[in-house]
Design a protein around this motif. Sequence first.
Motif, mmCIF file in Angstrom:
data_model
loop_
_atom_site.group_PDB
_atom_site.id
_atom_site.type_symbol
_atom_site.label_atom_id
_atom_site.label_comp_id
_atom_site.label_asym_id
_atom_site.label_seq_id
_atom_site.Cartn_x
_atom_site.Cartn_y
_atom_site.Cartn_z
ATOM 1 N N HIS A 1 0.852 -1.199 0.000
ATOM 2 C CA HIS A 1 0.000 0.000 0.000
ATOM 3 C C HIS A 1 0.886 1.247 0.000
ATOM 4 C CE1 HIS A 1 -2.796 3.084 1.341
ATOM 5 N NE2 HIS A 1 -3.770 2.261 0.981
ATOM 6 N N PRO A 2 0.619 2.206 -0.902
ATOM 7 C CA PRO A 2 1.426 3.431 -0.931
ATOM 8 C C PRO A 2 1.404 4.158 0.420
ATOM 9 C CG PRO A 2 0.060 3.286 -2.885
ATOM 10 C CD PRO A 2 -0.392 2.187 -1.956
ATOM 11 N N LYS A 3 2.546 4.697 0.779
ATOM 12 C CA LYS A 3 2.672 5.470 2.005
ATOM 13 C C LYS A 3 2.555 6.947 1.662
ATOM 14 C CE LYS A 3 5.421 1.702 3.716
ATOM 15 N NZ LYS A 3 4.635 0.838 2.886
ATOM 16 N N GLY A 4 2.414 7.788 2.655
ATOM 17 C CA GLY A 4 2.251 9.220 2.439
ATOM 18 C C GLY A 4 3.306 9.819 1.534
ATOM 19 N N THR A 5 4.542 9.366 1.666
ATOM 20 C CA THR A 5 5.638 9.915 0.855
ATOM 21 C C THR A 5 5.573 9.453 -0.597
ATOM 22 O OG1 THR A 5 7.054 8.088 1.581
ATOM 23 C CG2 THR A 5 7.199 10.156 2.819
ATOM 24 N N ASP A 6 4.756 8.441 -0.893
ATOM 25 C CA ASP A 6 4.628 7.933 -2.265
ATOM 26 C C ASP A 6 3.678 8.774 -3.118
ATOM 27 O OD1 ASP A 6 6.306 5.719 -1.841
ATOM 28 O OD2 ASP A 6 4.640 4.548 -1.020
ATOM 29 N N PHE A 7 2.821 9.557 -2.468
ATOM 30 C CA PHE A 7 1.836 10.319 -3.218
ATOM 31 C C PHE A 7 2.481 11.511 -3.912
ATOM 32 C CE2 PHE A 7 -0.869 8.279 0.101
ATOM 33 C CZ PHE A 7 -1.504 7.397 -0.761
ATOM 34 N N SER B 1 0.339 14.886 -9.216
ATOM 35 C CA SER B 1 -0.476 14.418 -10.342
ATOM 36 C C SER B 1 0.087 13.083 -10.802
ATOM 37 C CB SER B 1 -0.477 15.436 -11.488
ATOM 38 O OG SER B 1 0.812 15.556 -12.029
ATOM 39 N N GLY B 2 -0.749 12.304 -11.427
ATOM 40 C CA GLY B 2 -0.330 10.983 -11.879
ATOM 41 C C GLY B 2 -1.522 10.074 -11.991
ATOM 42 N N ILE B 3 -1.399 8.860 -11.492
ATOM 43 C CA ILE B 3 -2.452 7.859 -11.537
ATOM 44 C C ILE B 3 -3.302 8.003 -10.275
ATOM 45 C CG2 ILE B 3 -2.971 5.391 -11.690
ATOM 46 C CD1 ILE B 3 -1.403 6.522 -14.106
ATOM 47 N N PRO B 4 -4.635 8.155 -10.416
ATOM 48 C CA PRO B 4 -5.470 8.256 -9.216
ATOM 49 C C PRO B 4 -5.368 6.988 -8.367
ATOM 50 C CG PRO B 4 -6.721 8.834 -11.183
ATOM 51 C CD PRO B 4 -5.424 8.249 -11.645
ATOM 52 N N PHE B 5 -5.164 7.177 -7.057
ATOM 53 C CA PHE B 5 -5.155 6.062 -6.107
ATOM 54 C C PHE B 5 -6.401 6.238 -5.247
ATOM 55 C CE2 PHE B 5 -4.119 3.748 -2.244
ATOM 56 C CZ PHE B 5 -3.663 2.549 -2.772
ATOM 57 N N VAL B 6 -7.450 5.532 -5.614
ATOM 58 C CA VAL B 6 -8.757 5.713 -4.993
ATOM 59 C C VAL B 6 -8.849 4.909 -3.702
ATOM 60 C CG1 VAL B 6 -11.236 5.369 -5.307
ATOM 61 C CG2 VAL B 6 -9.836 6.176 -7.218
ATOM 62 N N MET B 7 -9.261 5.602 -2.650
ATOM 63 C CA MET B 7 -9.484 4.966 -1.354
ATOM 64 C C MET B 7 -10.968 5.124 -0.999
ATOM 65 S SD MET B 7 -6.007 5.987 0.678
ATOM 66 C CE MET B 7 -5.638 7.593 -0.025
ATOM 67 N N VAL C 1 -10.798 14.109 -8.443
ATOM 68 C CA VAL C 1 -10.168 15.419 -8.345
ATOM 69 C C VAL C 1 -9.404 15.544 -7.037
ATOM 70 C CG1 VAL C 1 -10.590 17.910 -8.216
ATOM 71 C CG2 VAL C 1 -11.883 16.499 -9.837
ATOM 72 N N ASN C 2 -10.033 15.134 -5.943
ATOM 73 C CA ASN C 2 -9.433 15.302 -4.618
ATOM 74 C C ASN C 2 -8.771 14.054 -4.076
ATOM 75 O OD1 ASN C 2 -10.309 18.095 -4.202
ATOM 76 N ND2 ASN C 2 -12.348 17.202 -4.276
ATOM 77 N N CYS C 3 -8.738 12.980 -4.870
ATOM 78 C CA CYS C 3 -8.085 11.756 -4.409
ATOM 79 C C CYS C 3 -6.567 11.930 -4.442
ATOM 80 C CB CYS C 3 -8.505 10.566 -5.278
ATOM 81 S SG CYS C 3 -7.915 10.622 -6.982
ATOM 82 N N LYS C 4 -5.866 10.960 -3.898
ATOM 83 C CA LYS C 4 -4.395 10.959 -3.933
ATOM 84 C C LYS C 4 -3.949 10.403 -5.289
ATOM 85 C CE LYS C 4 -3.839 11.571 0.651
ATOM 86 N NZ LYS C 4 -3.452 12.826 1.196
ATOM 87 N N PHE C 5 -2.709 10.713 -5.659
ATOM 88 C CA PHE C 5 -2.140 10.235 -6.915
ATOM 89 C C PHE C 5 -0.811 9.546 -6.650
ATOM 90 C CE2 PHE C 5 -4.917 13.726 -7.949
ATOM 91 C CZ PHE C 5 -5.599 13.276 -9.059
ATOM 92 N N ILE C 6 -0.516 8.552 -7.485
ATOM 93 C CA ILE C 6 0.780 7.874 -7.431
ATOM 94 C C ILE C 6 1.408 7.918 -8.811
ATOM 95 C CG2 ILE C 6 0.223 6.364 -5.473
ATOM 96 C CD1 ILE C 6 -0.449 4.140 -7.473
#
Length: 113
Positions: free
Chosen positions: A42-48, A51-57, A69-74
């Motif tokens: 699972h990506p950690k905070g420092t991995d986000f 912009s990039g690929i949406p990582f939906v939680m 729009v407001n999700c994290k990206f990897i």
Amino acid sequence: MSEWQETEFGLIPEAWEIKTVGQLVEENILEKPLDGNHGEIHPKGTDFVSSGIPFVMATDVINGKVDLVNCKFISLEQANSLSKGFSITGDVLLTHKASLGRTAIVEQLETPC
């Protein structure tokens, strides 16, 4: 005029059947549900990234929609390292942990960079 039947979910057309997800999987109507990437993968905070690929939680599933729009990206590299959980148009997302019971149907996504 169609006939109705009373069920635990209220009135539904008499021709409808109520089935569990498990039954639908057994009958090859649905694919077996997949859980996301957990633990070390699972990506950690420092991995986000910004912009990039949406990582939906689960928190990104809001009112039947996926908030892209407001999700994290990897990064694409990080996304390629994940083993499962890649959504395609028409997939149904179901949350099952802290944000229990949220659902959304994945809409048409733009192709990532």
